[in-house]
Design an enzyme around this catalytic site. Structure first.
Site, short mmCIF file in Angstrom:
data_model
loop_
_atom_site.label_atom_id
_atom_site.label_comp_id
_atom_site.label_asym_id
_atom_site.label_seq_id
_atom_site.Cartn_x
_atom_site.Cartn_y
_atom_site.Cartn_z
N ASP A 15 3.56 -4.83 3.77
CA ASP A 15 4.30 -5.75 4.63
C ASP A 15 5.69 -6.05 4.09
O ASP A 15 5.97 -5.88 2.91
CB ASP A 15 3.54 -7.08 4.74
CG ASP A 15 2.30 -7.00 5.60
OD1 ASP A 15 1.87 -5.90 5.96
OD2 ASP A 15 1.74 -8.08 5.91
N HIS A 160 2.72 -5.43 -0.47
CA HIS A 160 4.08 -5.66 0.01
C HIS A 160 5.06 -4.65 -0.57
O HIS A 160 5.08 -4.45 -1.79
CB HIS A 160 4.53 -7.08 -0.34
CG HIS A 160 3.73 -8.14 0.34
ND1 HIS A 160 2.53 -8.62 -0.17
CD2 HIS A 160 3.92 -8.79 1.52
CE1 HIS A 160 2.04 -9.53 0.66
NE2 HIS A 160 2.86 -9.65 1.68
#
Length: 196
Positions: A15, A160
């Site tokens: 993400d 991430h």
């Protein structure tokens, strides 16, 4: 590394990118390992780094919508929250020439108006079962590695590739090669969400 189609699957997701420093390093690592993943990109970052988004798609990764600017859903009006989803979809579509298939709520905070907006865009909302917690003071390499060892078949894993203030992609990259090796040793096959 993808192995036989019958081996148990896991879904690696990243993400908050694309990030000009960290996303290319993660893409390079995945390419060397012959692993496909899914990237939930922030629309404004996609506008600033369109070549990275196109690289994700060209290398077989799934690109999903993580809203336009990653604003916390609980701090927005219904109209503004839905607009974040639509604008994120539009930004990705402008870069790739096709609409994203998947949506993930920023901060993991779901609101019905945003889910409705994602569905209206033709997107499937995607949660996760295992978070690397690769952010903040708990996002050290040792702790990330320990959490990733808990992965089970069919888990969707949250990581991430974008720094986005608190994330620690530098620490994640210290353990990601070993994690990919562990998946292979355990017979777990990483696939992108569109390979589900």
């Amino acid at each position: 590394m993808n192995g036989a189609a019958s081996s148990p699957r896991v879904f690696l997701t990243f993400d908050d990118g694309p990030d000009p420093e960290w996303t290319p390093r993660i893409l390079d690592l995945l390419l060397r390992a012959d692993v496909r993943a899914s990237f939930f990109v922030i629309g404004v970052h996609a506008q600033h780094e369109p070549a990275l988004v196109r690289r994700m798609a060209a290398e077989g990764h799934t690109v999903g919508n993580h809203t336009f600017s990653h604003r916390h859903p609980w701090l927005l009006s219904n109209q503004d929250a839905a607009a974040q989803v639509h604008e994120g979809c539009n930004a990705i579509t402008a870069v790739l020439g096709q609409m994203p298939m998947f949506y993930r709520a920023p901060h993991g905070r779901h609101r019905q108006c945003m889910i409705d907006a994602a569905v209206a865009c033709g997107e499937i909302p995607v949660p996760w079962q295992l978070s690397a917690v690769d952010w903040g003071p708990l996002g050290t390499a040792a702790r990330i590695a320990a959490r990733l060892r808990r992965i089970r078949p069919d888990d969707i894993v949250l990581m991430h590739d974008g720094r986005n203030r608190h994330n620690r992609p530098d620490e994640l990259l210290r353990v990601l090669p070993g994690f990919l090796d562990e998946l292979a040793d355990r017979g777990l096959r990483p696939v992108a969400l569109d390979g589900y």
